[in-house]
Design a protein around this motif. Structure first.
Motif, mmCIF file in Angstrom:
data_model
loop_
_atom_site.group_PDB
_atom_site.id
_atom_site.type_symbol
_atom_site.label_atom_id
_atom_site.label_comp_id
_atom_site.label_asym_id
_atom_site.label_seq_id
_atom_site.Cartn_x
_atom_site.Cartn_y
_atom_site.Cartn_z
ATOM 1 N N TYR A 213 0.847 -1.262 -0.085
ATOM 2 C CA TYR A 213 -0.096 0.035 -0.011
ATOM 3 C C TYR A 213 0.834 1.155 0.144
ATOM 4 O O TYR A 213 0.693 2.372 -0.760
ATOM 5 C CB TYR A 213 -0.938 0.021 1.267
ATOM 6 C CG TYR A 213 -1.937 -0.796 1.130
ATOM 7 C CD1 TYR A 213 -2.864 -0.898 0.130
ATOM 8 C CD2 TYR A 213 -2.318 -1.893 2.110
ATOM 9 C CE1 TYR A 213 -4.065 -1.620 0.091
ATOM 10 C CE2 TYR A 213 -3.387 -2.520 1.896
ATOM 11 C CZ TYR A 213 -4.295 -2.775 0.917
ATOM 12 O OH TYR A 213 -5.368 -3.452 0.784
ATOM 13 N N VAL A 216 2.154 2.131 -3.411
ATOM 14 C CA VAL A 216 1.131 2.774 -4.280
ATOM 15 C C VAL A 216 0.802 4.203 -4.009
ATOM 16 O O VAL A 216 0.574 4.968 -4.679
ATOM 17 C CB VAL A 216 -0.462 1.921 -4.143
ATOM 18 C CG1 VAL A 216 -1.354 2.315 -4.768
ATOM 19 C CG2 VAL A 216 -0.109 0.381 -4.816
ATOM 20 N N VAL A 277 -9.028 1.882 -4.022
ATOM 21 C CA VAL A 277 -8.277 0.616 -3.762
ATOM 22 C C VAL A 277 -8.492 -0.265 -2.602
ATOM 23 O O VAL A 277 -8.443 0.695 -1.629
ATOM 24 C CB VAL A 277 -6.665 1.031 -4.027
ATOM 25 C CG1 VAL A 277 -5.883 -0.412 -3.931
ATOM 26 C CG2 VAL A 277 -6.346 1.689 -5.149
ATOM 27 N N VAL A 295 -10.102 -0.541 -8.205
ATOM 28 C CA VAL A 295 -9.095 -1.385 -8.152
ATOM 29 C C VAL A 295 -9.156 -2.521 -7.083
ATOM 30 O O VAL A 295 -8.767 -2.091 -5.872
ATOM 31 C CB VAL A 295 -7.570 -0.921 -8.394
ATOM 32 C CG1 VAL A 295 -6.672 -1.977 -8.525
ATOM 33 C CG2 VAL A 295 -7.334 0.116 -9.526
ATOM 34 N N LEU A 297 -8.298 -5.778 -4.938
ATOM 35 C CA LEU A 297 -7.203 -6.855 -4.886
ATOM 36 C C LEU A 297 -7.528 -8.227 -4.451
ATOM 37 O O LEU A 297 -7.978 -8.233 -3.303
ATOM 38 C CB LEU A 297 -6.244 -6.103 -3.803
ATOM 39 C CG LEU A 297 -6.009 -4.632 -3.862
ATOM 40 C CD1 LEU A 297 -4.963 -4.069 -2.778
ATOM 41 C CD2 LEU A 297 -5.335 -4.244 -5.305
ATOM 42 N N VAL A 316 -6.956 -6.540 -9.845
ATOM 43 C CA VAL A 316 -5.665 -7.307 -9.737
ATOM 44 C C VAL A 316 -5.823 -8.876 -9.453
ATOM 45 O O VAL A 316 -5.919 -8.940 -8.133
ATOM 46 C CB VAL A 316 -4.544 -6.618 -8.903
ATOM 47 C CG1 VAL A 316 -3.337 -7.593 -8.755
ATOM 48 C CG2 VAL A 316 -4.424 -5.178 -9.411
ATOM 49 N N VAL A 354 -0.984 -3.086 -9.211
ATOM 50 C CA VAL A 354 -1.749 -2.149 -8.523
ATOM 51 C C VAL A 354 -1.588 -0.688 -9.365
ATOM 52 O O VAL A 354 -2.661 0.000 -9.603
ATOM 53 C CB VAL A 354 -1.575 -2.053 -7.333
ATOM 54 C CG1 VAL A 354 -2.903 -0.901 -6.505
ATOM 55 C CG2 VAL A 354 -1.894 -3.610 -6.554
#
Length: 369
Positions: A213, A216, A277, A295, A297, A316, A354
């Motif tokens: 994280y 990102v 995210v 996005v 995960l 992802v 990501v």
């Protein structure tokens, strides 16, 4: 409790489905992501029969998210109240007879609750999808739908009733107070929202790493000039995760709102975000409902079943790799919906993947402005 036994529910003759229902009951108590995925079914029913009355029996937290949903009457069940809470609902609805009960919660608790409700017909999942003996509590089962997304499984209830237009629509209510709450958190700047933690249930293993994280967040800050708002509940685990992430990031890159908003406030934050995210959890489905670029995960749950529906191409997806690595099978060999319950599964997700999806979404959203 109404004199309607387990045996009577399971063995009574099938009743015809209503052609023009006037009052429907939706029974779905939890969870946040699931109730978001159910809203399009409610909208489809309302489009088919504009005057239909819909009563939705829902959990306490889920109601705080969905309150204000147009055309829906909510009856709230707090699971902490147990049987006493069920009795209160039975008393409140004792004079109500539904044209159909849409039994959308596969749990013994929900099935027991359903026994005290009066309905012409009780509709549940087909045996392949039913869990916790749900088919014993319903009189009419859905047609089989193998390998369905959660949203599509809910929509099957509308399809079974003869609804033709199954276009997903949401229209979640966000009050002005929630928007003010969101602005107090974010200020006037643009931001991306990250919700790092999923529900901390036993052997959930849906959380990615603090380091991932942070990578990102640093990219968003240095490349796009975007701060990141971190959201989540107020549990010790979530606060500790937030602190670890923030410690790895540049000053000013992170606004820590973990445990600091209501659910409606979170909804408003998601609505105003440039992108979201998160792992498979409520916020990705809340973002999907609001059509905020998302996005997801995914490694421990199958995104073909549970991805944010409108943003599936930006998931992802490391689920197939996780199945092969930790279950030692191919995805085609396992039961639909199987979870990979291994603590290392989410480590298969790489920050570069990501970031690539986020860059694409941010470019698309900028071009649309």
């Amino acid at each position: 409790m109404r004199a309607l036994s387990f045996w009577n529910v399971a063995n009574c003759m099938k009743h015809p489905l209503p052609v023009h229902p006037s009052h429907l009951c939706v029974l779905r108590l939890s969870a946040l992501g699931d109730v978001c995925n159910l809203v399009p079914t409610v909208r489809a029913l309302q489009r088919q029969w504009p005057g239909v009355r819909i009563t939705w029996i829902v959990g306490k937290a889920e109601h705080s998210l969905l309150s204000g949903l147009s055309g829906v009457e909510f009856v709230v069940y707090d699971k902490s109240t147990g049987l006493a809470g069920m009795r209160e609902i039975w008393r409140a609805l004792k004079d109500t007879r539904f044209d159909a009960l849409l039994h959308m919660q596969q749990s013994i608790r929900a099935s027991v609750l359903s026994l005290g409700l009066r309905s012409q017909v009780r509709i549940g999942y087909d045996k392949a999808r039913a869990k916790d003996w749900q088919h014993w509590f319903t009189q009419h089962q859905l047609a089989p739908h193998p390998r369905a997304h959660v949203l599509e499984s809910f929509m099957d209830f509308a399809r079974e009733l003869g609804v033709q237009d199954l276009t997903p629509e949401w229209g979640l209510a966000i009050p002005d107070e929630a928007r003010r709450e969101a602005r107090q958190v974010s200020g006037e700047q643009d931001y991306v929202l990250i919700s790092p933690c999923a529900n901390p249930r036993l052997r959930n293993f849906r959380n990615w790493s603090a380091e991932g994280y942070a990578a990102v967040i640093e990219h968003l800050w240095s490349r796009h000039g975007l701060a990141t708002v971190m959201s989540g509940g107020g549990s010790t685990h979530e606060r500790e995760m937030g602190a670890r992430i923030q410690a790895l990031c540049s000053e000013g890159a992170v606004i820590d709102a973990i445990g600091g908003t209501s659910l409606k406030g979170l909804l408003a934050l998601i609505d105003a975000a440039r992108a979201v995210v998160a792992p498979d959890s409520g916020p990705v489905h809340m973002a999907n409902a609001l059509n905020t670029p998302t996005v997801g995960l995914y490694a421990t749950t199958n995104p073909e079943r549970a991805a944010p529906y409108r943003w599936r191409e930006h998931v992802v997806n490391r689920y197939p790799e996780a199945v092969r690595t930790y279950l030692h099978k191919s995805p085609d060999e396992i039961v639909w919906g199987t979870r990979v319950r291994h603590p290392d599964a989410m480590s298969l997700i790489h920050a570069d993947d990501v970031i690539a999806h986020l860059d694409a979404l941010l470019l698309e959203s900028r071009d649309e402005v």
